[in-house]
Each structure stands twice: as structure tokens, then as C-alpha cells.
Design an enzyme around this catalytic site. Structure first.
Site, short mmCIF file in Angstrom:
data_model
loop_
_atom_site.label_atom_id
_atom_site.label_comp_id
_atom_site.label_asym_id
_atom_site.label_seq_id
_atom_site.Cartn_x
_atom_site.Cartn_y
_atom_site.Cartn_z
N ILE A 256 0.82 -1.11 0.09
CA ILE A 256 -0.06 -0.14 0.05
C ILE A 256 0.89 1.15 0.11
O ILE A 256 0.22 2.27 -0.05
CB ILE A 256 -1.03 -0.09 1.28
CG1 ILE A 256 -0.23 -0.10 2.47
CG2 ILE A 256 -1.81 -0.79 1.05
CD1 ILE A 256 -1.00 -0.02 3.79
N GLY A 257 2.10 0.99 -0.06
CA GLY A 257 3.11 2.30 0.04
C GLY A 257 4.53 1.98 0.00
O GLY A 257 4.89 0.89 0.44
N ASP B 18 11.51 13.22 11.34
CA ASP B 18 11.25 12.87 9.87
C ASP B 18 9.74 13.43 9.61
O ASP B 18 9.10 12.87 9.13
CB ASP B 18 11.69 11.65 9.41
CG ASP B 18 11.45 11.63 7.72
OD1 ASP B 18 11.96 12.98 7.32
OD2 ASP B 18 11.35 10.53 7.16
N LYS C 233 5.13 -2.71 8.43
CA LYS C 233 6.40 -2.01 7.66
C LYS C 233 7.28 -2.84 7.36
O LYS C 233 8.22 -3.32 8.44
CB LYS C 233 6.51 -0.64 8.33
CG LYS C 233 7.85 0.06 7.70
CD LYS C 233 7.97 1.43 8.49
CE LYS C 233 6.96 2.49 7.81
NZ LYS C 233 7.04 3.82 8.43
N THR D 142 8.97 -0.69 2.83
CA THR D 142 7.67 -1.03 2.14
C THR D 142 6.49 -1.30 2.77
O THR D 142 6.92 -1.97 4.12
CB THR D 142 7.93 -2.05 0.94
OG1 THR D 142 9.09 -1.83 0.23
CG2 THR D 142 6.77 -2.44 0.19
#
EC number: 2.7.11.1
Length: 967
Positions: free
Chosen positions: A657-658, A776, A679, A664
Site C-alpha cells: 500500500i506504500g 522526519d 512496515k 515498504t
């Protein structure tokens, strides 16, 4: 008798009451009808003017945007700005005889300005800017003798500027910018003694600059940029002593810059884009108030006057695009506040003066396309704030200074088309924020430094046309953000690294005219963004990968490789082979397939034989080669590693999904539990497992409504996996910039997201012990649940730090566009670094633009618009249409720019940021959050009408505040 007198008195009083009621009702009815006629001429009013209803609500003074006098109950103000209204302005406007202020800016109104506006003789404030109005400016406006403010900019008005505007005795602000007005500027306009602001930029005005312009003794803002004015700058220009901003750029003005211009006391002098000739007058060096001097894109000659070095308050000096000669004066190093120095595209000679290294605030230095020689002074590295350095197209020589590694804020380095030689310094790989590195067209030799692979924010790498040898570094596969790699016309050998197949964002890969051999890696077919591939004139061999995404490349991309075969180069690979070779190749393929099958069967047998069991938090047992599943919250206990792998088919691509720069993300949906996000971190084996696990356990202990919960993690043969809450609406980046964005984010939803993210970050900074810095913050790390509640993510890379220390990052250094320049320079991390990044996210929410897009920097764009008083033009249409109070937008802009101040000590805390954002939330809050696509119907809001958020003086103060604090 007395009773009769009493009765007469009662009847008289009753008559007076009736008379007063009739006197008050009649004008209310007339004005109410006028307002309904105005509404009838609009379109798109369904959700905006619901309470404009003469059937159910006769009190039009309570209608949205209508303000009445408390005594007479006459309509005195009408504010319908930024409501996305279409249609036209009704002539019934002229029936509002007592109107003093009307604001219709930021809509989509067409048609002409009605002549009947001249009937509103009490009008002092008129703002019809940013609409679609066309036709002439009506002469009837000259009847408005009380008018002080007239703003018609950003429309499609045509015809001349009415000379009758000079008959308005109190007019202080006249802004007609960005229309299609023609003709000359009426000379009588220059004799208006009270006029303070004249904005005429972006029209088609002709004529000359009148000597009478200096009769405007009260004028501080004069802007005729982007017209067709001709002639010369009048000698009397020195008499315009009240001017603070003088912009006559991008016209057809000729002649020399008059000496008398030195008598001006302007802060901004913009003469660029004309046809001015002659020398730069030395007297300009005496204009101590100058903050911006722009003489670029003219035909000026002669040397740069050394006296310009006296301009100690000047922040921007633009002299590029002329025919200036001589050397760069060392005295420019005395301009202590200089941020932008552009001398490119001239005929300057000599060396780069070392004195430029004294410019501690220098942000951009552009010396490209001159005739400069010699070395780059090593003390340029003392310019700690330097962000862009360009010396393209000179005759510079020698080596690249090793001290450049100290330029932590540098994002753009262009040394191309010079005569530099020697090896490319490995130290360039330490300039962590570089997004563009262009060393092409020089005499560099040796191999490409492996450290360039550490530039994780690099977008463009051009090393072409040098004398480089060695191989193409496999480390280039780490350049996750890279879009262009050009190493053509060198002497590179070896093979094309398979690691290049990891570059998901690469658009151009140019390797032609080298000595590269071997096969084209099949992994390149994974580069789905690759649109330009040139591997011609090398020694490549084998089959061109027969993949669909390779069919987009022309045959010329593969020419000059005689041993390549495939349809692209006209050489069919299979049929021309001898039978013996075909047999041999088939045999080899069969053996390889058999061996792979055997290995797979062994692996499956071993895997099935091992039953994985979760390891409770705190357990230190981890058998070699096995999987360790750590549960941080009990709602994760219903999952086993085998279940997760089975549901996701061993993390099959279809569950992705991303993507992130280092990970990933997969979605795992189980029938017995709610979905989770997995993740998968690229770096499978951290150097210190115990430290890695301790950090994850610390992050897993955080529970806050605006922070994504980490439920567990696994150390497995599939990589290091982190298990999070699944967020239905994805990330803020997806909704703002994603190609498939399905919803529109209205202002209320964006504000809710900003408040949630601010509260989550404030919790990390102020309520966690030890406090935690995210490191971040960016829109892709702000996730949204089903109700668009913001939650901060990516805490697998965050670090907890002692309350009295800061931490120098060693894992992740942030994302380009969001990185605090001070952090980039010092590598020292504290809460202020997060606050800077959050300010960039606020700008994204306001503008809908990316932090960095096609080399354009959002923060710099907003600062530039602050200089030009055009900040509000950057607002996303979805925001301006749905925000009921433009003052809230302006306050949010101010807050964003406070968060991104250059000096970290001047930035607010996240608690302060959170409080400011909360103050903008409507009170009481709506019972039900409206969908992002529309504003909740029937919701009533009173719109702020204070002068500090509607007058041009606010913009001036806004510009000054930001200029003082951010530049």
C-alpha cells in the site's frame, strides 16, 4: 377635559411609535429586496447563502456577510469574499445607498462592474479582486467621493484607466494589477496628494514614466511591472522621496539609469527586464535603505561599482543578464546581510574573490556564464547558510575544495563546463542535503567515489563528459530519490549494477559512450518511472530485456553495441544460433531450473517444520535463523507470524500500500481482527540488535490519539517487520499530492489535521520522559484514520533522548524540503528541527503544493511571495473556497513562517503552535465533522471584519515581519 388631553397625548405617542416603525421598516424592506436581487444574480450559492431567505428570515442584518448600522439598521458593509460565487454583480447594488464597504474578492464573478455602484456615495472600501470581471472600469466610480480603497486586481478588465479616478479626493489605495488595461497612465493621477499605493503591474499600459510621478508626495508603493512602457527614467526620479517600493521592471524602458536615482530612500528598487544601457551609477552605493536591488536582464555595461559593498542592509543583489565587465569587487564581501548574489550571464573576468566567504547569510551564489578563472576559494565553505552554488560555464580550474563538505545546507552544486581536474572528492558525499550535483564538462579523472551513493536526497547527478574510469558504483542503488543519472562520455567499464533496479523514481539513465560491458540487467525493468534510457556505444551484449516498459525506448538507445540482440536493434536473438548452441543453452536452463526447484523444496520443508511462537515483550531468546515476534500491546496477541505470512502470501506485492525511502508498507487483513499495516524495513540487520529493540519498545510504549501505535515487531528471514494501526485514509501526502486522490480537503478538515499533528508532536516533545524527537516530520508521515484524525507515524526511526541533551542523527537525516537548515549545518538535533519541518507541512496544507517540486522549493516560493505582497495568491483553491474567515489563513501562514525561521531560537514550541491552531477552530465545535468534499450545510459562522486582516497595510507588515525574521 383633562381626560381629553390625556387621550390626545396617548394618540400622539401612538402615532409617533407607528411613524418610527414605518420609518424603520420601509428602508429595511427596500434593502432586503436589493440583497435578494444581488443573491439572484449569483450562482453556486446553495451552501453559502442559506440564510439569505426573505421568507423565513426577514432580519437581513443577521444574514451571512451583511453588517448593519446599530441605530439606523441600514446595510453599511457587505463581505462575501472567498465563497466561490459565480454569476454577476447585480445592478441592485446601487440600491444599498448607505453602503460603506463591499468585499467580493476571491470569487468567480463575471460580467461588468455595474454603473449603479456610483449610487453608493458612502462607499469607502471596494474590493472586487481575483474574479472574472471584464469590460471597462465604470466612470461612475468617480462619484464615490468617500472612497479610500479600490482593489480590482486579478480580473479581465479592459480599456483605459478612467481619468475621472483623479476626481476621488480621498483615494489612498488603487490596485488595478493583472488585468488587460490599455492606454496611458492618466497624468492627473499623479497629482492626487493622498494616494499611497498604486499597483498597475501585469497590464498592457503604454506611454512613458511621467516626470509628474514625483508629485505623489504620499506615495510609498509604485508598481508598473510587466507593461509596455517606453521612454527613459525621468531625471526627476530623485524627487520621489516618499517611495519605499519602486518597481518598473519588465517594460521597454531605455536609456541610462539617472544619477538622481541615488536620492531615493526606497527599500526595493526593481528595474530588471528593460533595455537600460550605460553603467551602474556609483551613487546607488549610497542608498543605505536598500533591501532589494534588481538591475538584471538589461544591457548595462562597465564594471560593478565597488561602492556597492557599502549596502550593509541589502539582502538581495541581482545584476545577472547584462554585459558587465571587469572583476567581481572584493568589497561585496562587506554586504553582511546579503542572502542572494546573482552575477551570472555577464562578461566578468578574474578570480572569485575570497572575501565572499565572509557572507555568513549568503543563501544563493550564482556566477555562471562569465569568464572567471582560477580556483574556487576554499573559504567559500565559511558561508554556512549557502544553499545554491553555481559557477557553470566559466574557465575555473584546479580541484574542488575539500572544505565543501562543511556546507551542510547546500542543496544545489553546479560546477559544470569548466576546467576542473583531479579526482572527484569523496567528501562531496558528506553534503547530505544535495539534491543536484552537476560536475559535467570538466577534466575530472579517476573513479566515481562510492560515497556519492550516500546522498539519499539527490535528484540529479550529472558526471558526463569527463575522463572518469573504473566502474559504475553499485552504491548508486541507494539513491532512492534520484531522478536523473548521466555519466555519458567517460571511460567507465564493468557492468551495469543490478542495484540500479531499486531506483523507483529514476526518470533518465544515460550511460552512453563508455566501455560498459556485460548484459543489460533484468532488474532495470523494475524502474517503472524510467522514461529515458541511453546505453548506446558501449560493449554490451546479450538480449535486450523483452519487457513492456522497455518498448518505450527508441532503437537509438541501444545503437553501438554490436553484441546486443533483440527487436529494438534489428537483430533477432534466437533463430540465428547454431543447433548445438541451442541444445547447450536449453540443457543449462533445465539444470538451473531443476536446481532452483530442489532448493525451494528444501526451504519449504524446513520452514514448515518450524512452528513459530510469539515472544512476549522482554524475552531475550532468539534461536539462530528463526523468527522473533515481539508483542508490545495485547491486541496484537491474536496474531501469529505464520498467520501474518499466510494472509499476506509471504508479503506478496499485491498487498503493498506504500513505499518509503527505507521501507515498504503492506496491508494485512484478517477475518478475526482489524487490519494492520506492516512496515518492512530495507536494512534487515541493524548493527546493534539490542539498541534497535530498545528503541522499538520505547516507541511502542507511547499511547496518544494523534500517534500511530506500534503494536509489535518481528525479526525474521523476511526482514525486520513493524506492525502498526492501519489508517483508512492513507497519508496526508496521498490526499494532497497523490495521483489518485479521491477527496477534496476543505479548510475545516485541513485545520483538524494540523491541530491533530501538532498535538501529537507536542506530546512527544513535552509529555514523554525522556522526550522524543521525531526527526522526519513530513506529510507522508502524517496518517489519517476514517474520520481524518491525524496520527504521526514512522517512529521506528525516532530516538528518545535525555532531557538535557541533543542528539546528532546517525540513522535518518530527514527528507529534502523539510530539513531544518540549522540541523543540516550542524548535524545537531533538537525539537526545533521538528518544528521547522512542521512549518513546511503547514505550508503544504495551505497551498496544496509539494515541499519540493521540479526543483522548486515551497518555503522559498512563499518567502518570495511575502516580498511581493502576494502570499494569499498561493492559497489552494479548496482552502479559499471553504474557509469562512481569510484571517485564519493569514494567521496560519504567519505561524508556518514563524516555525521556519532561520534562527531556531526564534521558533515557537509545539505547545505554542498547538494553542494557536486550536484558537482557529470554530467554537463551539460542530457536532458532526463535515466530509472533506463539502462544508456542512446550515452551519453558521460570523466572519471577521477587522482591518488588520483586510487592508494592504497588513500585507506590508506581514512582509516586513517575515523579511526580518526569515531572510
Amino acid at each position: 377635559m383633562r381626560r381629553i388631553e390625556t387621550m390626545k397625548g396617548l394618540f400622539f405617542c401612538l402615532g409617533m411609535v407607528v411613524f418610527m416603525l414605518l420609518g424603520s421598516v420601509s428602508p429595511m424592506n427596500n434593502e432586503g429586496k436589493a440583497l435578494m436581487a444581488i443573491k439572484a444574480s449569483f450562482s453556486n450559492v446553495a451552501n453559502m447563502l442559506l440564510d439569505w431567505d426573505d421568507v423565513h428570515n426577514h432580519d437581513f442584518c443577521s444574514w451571512r456577510g451583511v453588517f448593519c448600522d446599530n441605530v439606523s439598521l441600514n446595510v453599511v458593509s457587505l463581505n462575501l469574499s472567498n465563497l466561490n460565487l459565480g454569476g454577476e454583480i447585480s445592478s441592485a447594488l446601487g440600491d444599498l445607498m448607505n453602503l460603506q464597504s463591499i468585499d467580493l474578492q476571491g470569487n468567480k464573478l463575471g460580467g461588468q462592474i455595474p454603473d449603479e455602484i456610483g449610487n453608493c456615495v458612502s462607499l469607502a472600501y471596494v474590493d472586487f479582486s481575483t474574479n472574472l470581471l471584464f469590460g471597462d472600469i465604470p466612470f461612475s466610480i468617480s462619484k464615490l467621493k468617500q472612497l479610500e480603497f479600490l482593489n480590482l486586481k486579478n480580473n479581465q478588465l479592459t480599456g483605459p484607466i478612467p481619468a475621472t479616478l483623479t476626481q476621488i479626493p480621498n483615494l489612498k489605495t488603487l490596485d488595478l494589477a493583472r488585468n488587460q488595461l490599455t492606454g496611458e497612465i492618466p497624468r492627473l493621477l499623479y497629482w492626487n496628494e493622498v494616494l499611497q499605493y498604486l499597483g498597475l503591474r501585469g497590464n498592457m499600459l503604454t506611454g512613458t514614466l511621467s516626470p509628474d510621478m514625483c508629485q505623489l508626495t504620499g506615495l510609498w508603493y509604485f508598481d508598473v511591472r510587466g507593461n509596455n512602457l517606453t521612454g527613459t527614467i525621468p531625471e526627476s526620479i530623485g524627487n520621489c522621496t516618499s517611495f519605499e517600493i519602486l518597481d518598473v521592471s519588465y517594460n521597454q524602458i531605455t536609456g541610462v539609469i539617472p544619477y538622481n536615482i541615488g536620492f531615493l530612500q526606497v527599500a526595493t528598487l526593481s528595474l530588471q527586464g528593460n533595455k537600460l544601457t550605460g553603467r551602474i551609477p556609483e551613487v546607488i552605493g549610497l542608498m543605505q535603505a536598500l533591501a532589494v536591488l534588481d538591475l538584471s536582464d538589461n544591457e548595462l555595461t562597465g564594471p560593478i561599482p565597488p561602492i556597492l559593498g557599502n549596502l550593509s542592509f541589502t539582502g538581495k543583489l541581482y545584476l545577472h543578464g547584462n554585459k558587465l565587465t571587469g572583476q567581481i569587487p572584493p568589497e561585496l564581501g562587506n554586504m553582511s546581510r546579503l542572502s542572494y548574489l546573482q552575477l551570472n550571464d555577464n562578461e566578468l573576468v578574474g578570480k572569485i574573490p575570497p572575501e565572499l566567504g565572509k557572507l555568513e547569510q549568503l543563501f544563493e551564489l550564482n556566477l555562471a556564464n562569465n569568464n572567471l578563472v582560477g580556483l574556487i576559494p576554499s573559504n567559500i565553505s565559511s558561508c554556512a547558510a549557502l544553499n545554491q552554488f553555481n559557477v557553470h560555464g566559466n574557465f575555473l580550474s584546479g580541484a574542488v575544495p575539500l572544505e565543501f563538505r562543511n556546507l551542510g545546507s547546500l542543496t544545489y552544486l553546479n560546477l559544470s563546463s569548466n576546467s576542473f581536474k583531479g579526482k572527484i572528492p569523496a567528501e562531496l558525499g558528506h553534503i547530505i542535503n544535495l539534491d543536484t550535483l552537476d560536475l559535467s564538462g570538466n577534466n575530472f579523472s579517476g573513479s566515481i567515489p562510492l560515497t556519492l551513493g550516500d546522498l539519499e536526497h539527490l535528484l540529479i547527478l550529472n558526471l558526463s563528459r569527463n575522463h572518469l574510469n573504473g566502474t559504475l558504483p553499485a552504491e548508486f542503488g541507494n539513491l532512492r530519490s534520484i531522478q536523473i543519472i548521466d555519466v555519458s562520455f567517460n571511460f567507465l567499464a564493468g557492468v551495469i549494477p543490478t542495484e540500479l533496479g531499486q531506483l523507483q523514481n529514476i526518470n533518465s539513465l544515460i550511460l552512453n559512450n563508455n566501455k560498459i560491458h556485460g548484459k543489460i540487467p533484468d532488474q532495470l525493468t523494475n524502474c517503472f518511472s524510467l522514461a529515458n534510457l541511453n546505453i548506446s556505444f558501449n560493449n554490451l551484449s546479450g538480449i535486450i530485456p523483452p519487457m513492456k516498459n522497455f518498448t518505450r525506448f527508441s532503437p537509438a538507445s541501444f545503437f553501438g553495441n554490436p553484441f546486443l540482440c533483440g527487436n529494438w536493434v534489428g537483430s533477432i536473438c534466437g533463430p540465428s544460433l547454431p543447433k548445438s548452441q541451442v541444445f547447450t543453452r536449453v540443457a543449462v536452463i533445465c539444470m538451473v531450473l531443476g536446481f532452483i526447484t530442489l532448493i525451494c523444496m528444501i526451504f519449504i520443508a524446513v520452514y514448515k517444520s518450524k512452528q513459530q511462537k510469539p515472544v512476549l515483550k522482554g524475552s531475550s531468546k532468539q534461536p539462530e535463523g528463526s523468527t522473533k515476534l515481539v508483542i508490545l500491546h495485547m491486541d496484537m496477541a491474536i496474531h501469529t507470524f505464520d498467520d501474518i505470512m499466510r494472509v499476506t502470501e509471504n508479503l506478496d506485492e499485491k498487498y503493498i500500500i506504500g513505499y518509503g525511502a527505507s521501507s515498504t508498507v503492506y496491508k494485512c487483513t484478517s477475518k478475526t481482527s482489524r487490519p494492520i499495516a506492516i512496515k518492512r524495513i530495507y536494512n534487515q540487520y541493524p548493527s546493534n540488535f539490542r539498541e534497535f529493540e530498545t528503541e522499538l519498545e520505547t516507541i511502542g510504549s507511547i499511547r496518544h490519539r494523534n500517534i500511530v501505535s506500534l503494536h509489535g515487531y518481528a525479526l525474521s528471514p523476511f526482514g525486520n517487520l513493524l506492525f502498526y494501526d492501519y489508517m483508512e485514509n492513507g497519508s496526508l501526502w496521498d490526499l494532497l499530492h497523490g495521483p489518485g486522490k479521491k477527496v477534496k480537503l476543505d479548510w475545516e478538515t485541513r485545520l483538524k489535521i494540523a491541530v491533530g499533528a501538532a498535538q501529537g508532536l507536542a506530546y512527544l516533545h513535552h509529555d514523554c520522559t525522556p522526550r522524543i524527537i521525531h526527526r522526519d516530520i513530513k506529510s507522508s508521515n502524517i496518517l489519517l484514520d476514517g474520520n481524518f484524525e491525524a496520527r504521526l507515524s514512522d517512529f521506528g526511526i525516532a530516538k528518545s533522548i535525555p532531557a538535557t541533551k541533543t542528539y546528532a542523527s546517525t540513522y535518518v537525516l530527514g527528507t529534502i524540503g523539510y530539513i531544518d537548515p540549522e540541523y543540516a549545518r550542524t548535524s545537531r538535533l533538537n525539537e526545533k528541527s521538528d518544528i521547522y519541518s512542521f512549518g513546511i507541512v503547514l505550508l503544504e496544507l495551505l497551498t496544496g503544493k509539494k515541499a519540493v517540486d521540479n526543483e522548486a522549493n515551497l518555503h522559498q516560493m512563499i518567502l518570495s511571495k511575502a516580498d511581493d505582497n502576494t502570499v494569499m495568491e498561493a492559497v489552494d483553491a479548496e482552502v479559499s473556497v471553504t474557509c469562512m474567515d481569510s484571517g485564519h489563513i493569514k494567521k496560519t501562514f504567519q505561524l508556518a513562517l514563524l516555525c521556519t525561521k532561520r534562527n531556531p531560537l526564534e521558533r515557537p514550541t509545539m505547545q505554542e503552535v498547538s494553542r494557536v491552531l486550536l484558537s482557529l477552530v470554530p467554537s463551539p465545535p460542530p457536532k458532526k465533522l463535515p466530509s472533506p468534499a463539502k462544508v456542512q450545510e446550515g452551519e453558521e459562522r460570523r466572519e471577521s471584519h477587522s482591518s488588520d486582516t483586510t487592508t494592504p497595510q497588513w500585507f506590508v507588515q506581514f512582509r516586513e515581519d517575515i523579511s526580518k525574521s526569515s531572510l
